[in-house]
Design a protein around this motif. Structure first.
Motif, short mmCIF file in Angstrom:
data_model
loop_
_atom_site.label_atom_id
_atom_site.label_comp_id
_atom_site.label_asym_id
_atom_site.label_seq_id
_atom_site.Cartn_x
_atom_site.Cartn_y
_atom_site.Cartn_z
N LEU A 206 -26.09 -17.90 26.32
CA LEU A 206 -27.04 -16.84 25.96
C LEU A 206 -28.40 -17.38 25.56
CD1 LEU A 206 -24.76 -14.39 23.97
CD2 LEU A 206 -25.62 -14.16 26.31
N LEU B 255 -19.73 -16.58 20.95
CA LEU B 255 -21.05 -16.14 21.39
C LEU B 255 -22.19 -16.94 20.73
CD1 LEU B 255 -20.39 -12.32 21.37
CD2 LEU B 255 -20.86 -13.71 23.39
N LYS B 256 -22.00 -17.38 19.49
CA LYS B 256 -23.05 -18.12 18.79
C LYS B 256 -23.09 -19.61 19.12
CE LYS B 256 -24.47 -16.68 14.63
NZ LYS B 256 -25.61 -16.13 14.40
N TYR C 231 -28.01 -10.11 18.93
CA TYR C 231 -28.34 -11.26 19.78
C TYR C 231 -29.58 -12.01 19.35
CZ TYR C 231 -29.87 -13.85 23.83
OH TYR C 231 -30.32 -14.83 24.65
N SER C 232 -30.73 -11.35 19.28
CA SER C 232 -31.94 -12.13 18.98
C SER C 232 -32.93 -11.32 18.18
CB SER C 232 -32.61 -12.59 20.27
OG SER C 232 -33.14 -11.48 20.96
N VAL D 224 -25.94 -3.80 26.61
CA VAL D 224 -27.04 -4.43 25.88
C VAL D 224 -28.02 -3.34 25.51
CG1 VAL D 224 -28.94 -6.08 26.02
CG2 VAL D 224 -26.77 -6.60 27.14
N ILE E 100 -25.65 -6.64 21.51
CA ILE E 100 -24.66 -6.67 22.59
C ILE E 100 -23.42 -5.96 22.05
CG2 ILE E 100 -23.23 -8.12 24.04
CD1 ILE E 100 -25.48 -10.28 23.70
#
Length: 143
Positions: free
Chosen positions: A61, A44-45, A129-130, A99, A110
Motif C-alpha cells: 500500500l 496492512l500496516k 489508510y493515509s 475505498v 479502506i
C-alpha cells in the motif's frame, strides 16, 4: 467477543500492540474476531519486504501514498488488498473491499467486509489508510 468463536481455529495471541495486565502480570491476549482484526491491521500496516525472514509478508500500500485517489487508483488499491487477504489471512473470506475519502479528502479509509470461514459470521474492518502529511500545520509553521 462472540463465544461461539473457536480460539483453536480463529487464533489466540498477544494483543497488538502488546499490553500487560498489572494485576496478573500477564500479557493481554486477543482471541476470535478480535485476533483476526488485529492480524488484518498488522498485515496492512507492514510494508512488504520489511521482514527479513518473511519477505512476502505485508502489503504494498505504500506505493499509493501521496497519490491522488481517483476511480482507477481506488480499483488498484482494492485489487491489491483482495489479493493480499486471499493469500495472507486464511481464516476469512473477503466479501467486499471499498475505498472512501473523508469529507476533507485528507484521509482514505479502506472498508473490508469479510466472513469468518469457521463460523460464517460476518464482520467489518475499517483501516485508516493515509493522512496527508503536514495537514495539521499552521501557516506560520512553514512560512
Amino acid at each position: 467477543m462472540d463465544n461461539s468463536d473457536d480460539p483453536g481455529f480463529l487464533g489466540r495471541g498477544w494483543s497488538f500492540p502488546p499490553r500487560f495486565d498489572r494485576a496478573s502480570l500477564n500479557v493481554s491476549m486477543s482471541v476470535g474476531a478480535d485476533n483476526i482484526n488485529q492480524a488484518l491491521r498488522l498485515l496492512l500496516k507492514t510494508e512488504k519486504g520489511s521482514r527479513s525472514f518473511m519477505p512476502e509478508y505485508g502489503s504494498d500500500l505504500r506505493r499509493f501514498l501521496f497519490k491522488r485517489i481517483d476511480a482507477t487508483r481506488a480499483q488498484e488499491i482494492i485489487a491489491s488488498i483482495k489479493f493480499l487477504l486471499m493469500n495472507g489471512e486464511p481464516r476469512i473470506e473477503v466479501i467486499d473491499v471499498a475505498v472512501g475519502l473523508s469529507a476533507d479528502a485528507q484521509l482514505a479509509e479502506i472498508q473490508i467486509q469479510y466472513q469468518i470461514r469457521q463460523t460464517n459470521s460476518r464482520h467489518n474492518y475499517v483501516f485508516p489508510y493515509s493522512e496527508i502529511e503536514g495537514s495539521n500545520l499552521n501557516k506560520g509553521d512553514y512560512a
